[in-house]
Design an enzyme around this catalytic site. Sequence first.
Site, short mmCIF file in Angstrom:
data_model
loop_
_atom_site.label_atom_id
_atom_site.label_comp_id
_atom_site.label_asym_id
_atom_site.label_seq_id
_atom_site.Cartn_x
_atom_site.Cartn_y
_atom_site.Cartn_z
N ASP A 74 0.85 -1.29 -0.17
CA ASP A 74 0.38 0.03 -0.08
C ASP A 74 0.92 1.34 -0.51
O ASP A 74 1.89 1.69 1.08
CB ASP A 74 -0.35 0.66 1.36
CG ASP A 74 -1.74 1.22 1.52
OD1 ASP A 74 -2.10 1.57 -0.03
OD2 ASP A 74 -2.94 0.85 2.28
N ASP A 75 1.02 2.25 -1.02
CA ASP A 75 1.75 2.91 -0.96
C ASP A 75 3.12 3.34 -1.80
O ASP A 75 3.65 4.08 -0.24
CB ASP A 75 1.14 4.23 -0.63
CG ASP A 75 0.12 4.88 0.08
OD1 ASP A 75 -0.44 4.59 -0.99
OD2 ASP A 75 -0.26 6.31 0.59
N HIS A 80 1.79 2.02 4.09
CA HIS A 80 0.62 3.41 4.97
C HIS A 80 1.24 3.94 5.51
O HIS A 80 1.03 3.02 6.80
CB HIS A 80 -0.84 2.71 4.53
CG HIS A 80 -1.88 3.76 3.98
ND1 HIS A 80 -2.11 4.94 5.22
CD2 HIS A 80 -2.65 4.65 2.95
CE1 HIS A 80 -3.27 5.88 4.31
NE2 HIS A 80 -3.38 5.45 3.02
N CYS A 88 -5.67 4.38 -4.05
CA CYS A 88 -6.21 3.58 -3.09
C CYS A 88 -7.65 2.13 -3.73
O CYS A 88 -7.48 1.05 -4.58
CB CYS A 88 -6.47 3.13 -1.87
SG CYS A 88 -4.71 3.96 -1.04
N LYS A 120 2.22 9.36 -5.37
CA LYS A 120 0.25 9.32 -5.23
C LYS A 120 -0.76 10.03 -5.88
O LYS A 120 -0.54 11.78 -5.06
CB LYS A 120 0.06 8.83 -3.87
CG LYS A 120 -0.76 8.22 -3.88
CD LYS A 120 -1.36 8.16 -1.47
CE LYS A 120 -2.15 7.90 -1.25
NZ LYS A 120 -2.26 7.03 0.17
N LYS A 148 -5.70 -5.37 3.71
CA LYS A 148 -6.74 -4.09 3.34
C LYS A 148 -7.53 -4.41 2.53
O LYS A 148 -7.45 -5.20 0.87
CB LYS A 148 -5.82 -3.01 2.84
CG LYS A 148 -6.67 -1.68 2.75
CD LYS A 148 -5.55 -0.71 1.87
CE LYS A 148 -5.98 0.59 0.93
NZ LYS A 148 -5.63 1.76 1.09
N HIS A 198 -10.85 -1.92 1.96
CA HIS A 198 -10.86 -0.54 1.07
C HIS A 198 -12.05 -0.39 -0.06
O HIS A 198 -11.20 0.12 -1.15
CB HIS A 198 -9.56 0.09 0.93
CG HIS A 198 -10.20 1.69 1.21
ND1 HIS A 198 -8.65 2.49 0.22
CD2 HIS A 198 -10.60 2.50 1.12
CE1 HIS A 198 -8.85 3.32 0.76
NE2 HIS A 198 -9.93 4.08 0.93
N ASP A 230 -0.64 -0.53 -4.71
CA ASP A 230 -1.90 -0.02 -5.46
C ASP A 230 -1.41 1.42 -6.74
O ASP A 230 -2.01 1.81 -7.24
CB ASP A 230 -2.69 -0.37 -4.48
CG ASP A 230 -2.34 0.73 -3.35
OD1 ASP A 230 -0.95 1.24 -3.19
OD2 ASP A 230 -2.82 1.39 -2.68
N HIS A 231 -0.45 1.59 -6.05
CA HIS A 231 -0.04 3.12 -6.33
C HIS A 231 1.30 3.33 -5.93
O HIS A 231 2.14 3.18 -5.88
CB HIS A 231 -1.03 3.88 -6.46
CG HIS A 231 -1.33 4.60 -5.48
ND1 HIS A 231 -0.43 4.89 -4.82
CD2 HIS A 231 -2.18 4.03 -5.14
CE1 HIS A 231 -1.06 4.71 -3.54
NE2 HIS A 231 -2.35 4.33 -3.78
#
Length: 567
Positions: A37-38, A275, A77, A352, A119, A121, A327-328
């Site tokens: 994540d991130d 994150h 996300c 992001k 996660k 989301h 995710d990015h």
Amino acid sequence: MRHMKLQWNWLAILLVSCLRTYASSASKPNILLMMADDLGLGDVGCYGNDTLRTPNIDQLAKEGVKLTQHISAAPLCTPSRAAFLTGRYPIRSGGLPPNETTFARILQQQGYTTALIGKWHQGVNCESHSDHCHHPLNHGFDYFYGMPFTLVNECQVGEDPFLNIQVQAKYWLYSQIIALTVLTLLIGKLTGLFLVKWKAIICFALCGFLFFISWFSSYGFVRYWNCILMRNHDISEQPMKPERAASNILKEAISFIERNKNGPFLLFVSFLHVHTPLVTTEKFLGKSRHGLYGDNVEEMDWMVGRILDAIDKAGLKNNTFTYFTSDHGGHLEAHKQNAPLGGWNGIYKGGKAMGGWEGGIRVPGIFRWPGVLPADTVIDEPTSLMDIYPTVAHLAAGKMPQDRVIDGRNLMPLLQGKVQHSEHEFMFHYCGLYLHAVRWHQKDSGALWKAHYTTPIFQPEGAGGCYISGFCNCFGEDVTHHDPPLLFDLSSDPAEIKPLSLATEPLFDTVISRIERAVQEHHRTLTPVPQQLSPYNNMWKPWLQPCCGTFPFCWCDKEGDSDQKII
């Protein structure tokens, strides 16, 4: 005699059917998908970082295939993950509505045991606090353990607020003005300075109190409303204990592998790392060269190693299709006081929440399947997170929906070296509802063009991100529209430093014209859909709030101290 022959015939048919089922099951690989994540692309050793230790992710790349142009469908996300799960641009579905078919659903229909750990989301409820229409178990997963929402600073006691900081500051100011006004009127009434009725003072005070309650109930209790853990449909922690979440997620992933080692299974491990608020166990604190963020990255890599060890110990390494990504891109603006808490996106501009710049959408893409995919291989062709959808559907011999556009492409021919070029010719880079950029892979010449129609305005001027607001916006006064578009040749300028023009690129008009035709063709494939990510749908609604008690008394702890055996 004839009766006995019929019995034998039926037995033979049943045996053949069982053998076919077993053979089909045996030929299907287990699927292990791991998503950070991130995570910035430049934070991983095999992508060029020589100061952060990611030995397990690096070894995964050494044993398999590494993609260097792996692209997220969105720089945030929720839309990115919706696209990953469905193989479709988020603009096509507006999010992840109940009528979308995820790859988990396809594999579930093919006899796979499916699980999401970590996660989610993508939302939980539609009409009531318990309908769970958006829950993972309603999208093809047999088992879910993790956060239905996302990790934010408010989840950790003592951290600065993260959600809509500027909005909260305005609401606090308005509340203080109202309170001061009421106090002034009250003093004026009691001293006789103002001829104001008690009814007016009480009415004004009541309206101010209702205003305060309406916004503070959303932002003042984020830890209770947002920071929860669920096991299937049951809430197991509210609020969650973030310091033990990593241990619990790791324990659940390893347990799932051990329970389902006879397969086939799909395990999607969606890490809470990296994150903010970067919750890191004591074992890793202060161990990296890049502060708390680096510690968190190295802890996540260790978790990847433990999960891969579980695969190896179960004897599943050669029959497991393994994938690692983010995710990015990294969140450049994340910070605490003067210490940066976000990732590094290497040479790539942006991060992001920035719709088109490479730093926000170019992510790691690593695959391993010993004996099927070549080892220590690098592929420079454009690929997408959406490609996982048709790829795993193909591996499971599943059928994708025929009534909708699937934007992803099966990666197996490219990963195995049977073809040299990606099937993607054009890729469209959205920021929310707005098309910010388009990538054109001109296969005959090898050129890789990128046209930016809209770019965020960085703050302060000259910075590399939106540091004043904390996030770059997709539209309005916070963006610049380009006509003609900014054009880059990513094959020679991957950092997007030197925009081309007719004076510097003879093919400028030809390239822009071809990209604009592709945009028009793409727009013709879109149909209007409800936007699940609209401001109204993102607004907190008490009647939809998951609650393990009687609302608003929502708190429970069913996890206990279960993390001691793992970390």
